[in-house]
Design a protein around this motif. Structure first.
Motif, short mmCIF file in Angstrom:
data_model
loop_
_atom_site.label_atom_id
_atom_site.label_comp_id
_atom_site.label_asym_id
_atom_site.label_seq_id
_atom_site.Cartn_x
_atom_site.Cartn_y
_atom_site.Cartn_z
N GLU A 26 0.84 -1.21 0.00
CA GLU A 26 0.00 0.00 0.00
C GLU A 26 0.87 1.25 0.00
N VAL A 27 1.88 1.26 0.85
CA VAL A 27 2.75 2.44 0.94
C VAL A 27 3.57 2.61 -0.34
N VAL A 28 4.13 1.53 -0.87
CA VAL A 28 4.91 1.61 -2.11
C VAL A 28 4.06 2.17 -3.24
N ASN A 29 2.84 1.67 -3.41
CA ASN A 29 1.95 2.16 -4.48
C ASN A 29 1.61 3.63 -4.29
N ALA A 30 1.37 4.04 -3.05
CA ALA A 30 1.04 5.45 -2.79
C ALA A 30 2.24 6.35 -3.05
N GLY A 38 6.82 7.86 2.07
CA GLY A 38 5.98 7.05 2.95
C GLY A 38 6.87 6.23 3.86
N ALA A 39 6.27 5.48 4.79
CA ALA A 39 7.06 4.68 5.73
C ALA A 39 6.24 3.51 6.25
N VAL A 40 6.94 2.42 6.57
CA VAL A 40 6.35 1.26 7.24
C VAL A 40 7.29 0.92 8.39
N GLN A 41 6.71 0.77 9.58
CA GLN A 41 7.51 0.44 10.76
C GLN A 41 6.96 -0.83 11.39
N LEU A 42 7.87 -1.72 11.74
CA LEU A 42 7.52 -2.94 12.46
C LEU A 42 8.19 -2.86 13.82
N LYS A 64 2.10 2.45 9.56
CA LYS A 64 2.39 2.88 8.19
C LYS A 64 2.02 4.34 8.01
N THR A 65 2.83 5.01 7.22
CA THR A 65 2.56 6.39 6.83
C THR A 65 2.35 6.39 5.33
N VAL A 66 1.09 6.51 4.94
CA VAL A 66 0.74 6.46 3.52
C VAL A 66 0.62 7.89 3.01
N PRO A 67 1.44 8.26 2.01
CA PRO A 67 1.32 9.63 1.47
C PRO A 67 -0.02 9.81 0.77
N GLN A 68 -0.57 10.98 0.90
CA GLN A 68 -1.90 11.28 0.33
C GLN A 68 -1.78 12.27 -0.81
N GLU A 69 -2.66 12.11 -1.78
CA GLU A 69 -2.77 13.09 -2.86
C GLU A 69 -3.27 14.41 -2.26
N LYS A 70 -2.80 15.52 -2.83
CA LYS A 70 -3.29 16.81 -2.37
C LYS A 70 -4.73 16.98 -2.83
N ARG A 71 -5.60 17.34 -1.93
CA ARG A 71 -7.01 17.54 -2.27
C ARG A 71 -7.24 18.99 -2.64
N THR A 72 -8.11 19.18 -3.61
CA THR A 72 -8.44 20.54 -4.02
C THR A 72 -9.47 21.13 -3.05
#
Length: 122
Positions: A26-30, A38-42, A64-72
């Protein structure tokens, strides 16, 4: 000594590795989609069952820290009561005028070209 990845596969009967795999994907795709970090921590907590005993309890935590698209944004207007609306509350409505009453009737253009007249000739 067992390899760490084999030991991780035993935590929660393999469910931890499945969750970690899904989080990583999920993080890699984002990251690819947004171009942002982004980041994944175990995190593994290992607690003894009792002092001097070889039994331990392993508890995992996946963050996990999933980067988000900027919303208008949406342009809205605040009313005196604090509500938001799309129309400016200070703008008054203009009365609509019927176009049929104000439009002149168009005349048709002639289909034949007018005849030419010679000026100054007999």
């Amino acid at each position: 000594m067992r390899i760490a990845t084999e030991q991780l596969a035993d935590i929660r009967g393999g469910l931890m590795v499945e969750e970690l795999t899904e989080s990583l994907a999920e993080v890699v795709n984002a990251v690819i989609t947004t171009g942002k970090k982004g980041a994944v921590q175990l995190k593994l907590d290992i607690n003894p069952a009792s002092k001097g005993d070889a039994v331990v309890t392993v508890t995992d935590e996946i963050k996990k820290t999933v980067p988000q698209e900027k919303r208008t944004g949406t342009l809205m207007f605040a009313t005196p009561s604090g509500s938001l609306q799309r129309q400016d509350p200070r703008q008054t409505d203009l009365p609509l005028v019927s176009t049929s009453a104000t439009m002149p009737t168009l005349q048709s253009t002639p289909t034949e070209s007018p005849s030419l007249r010679v000026v100054g000739g007999n």
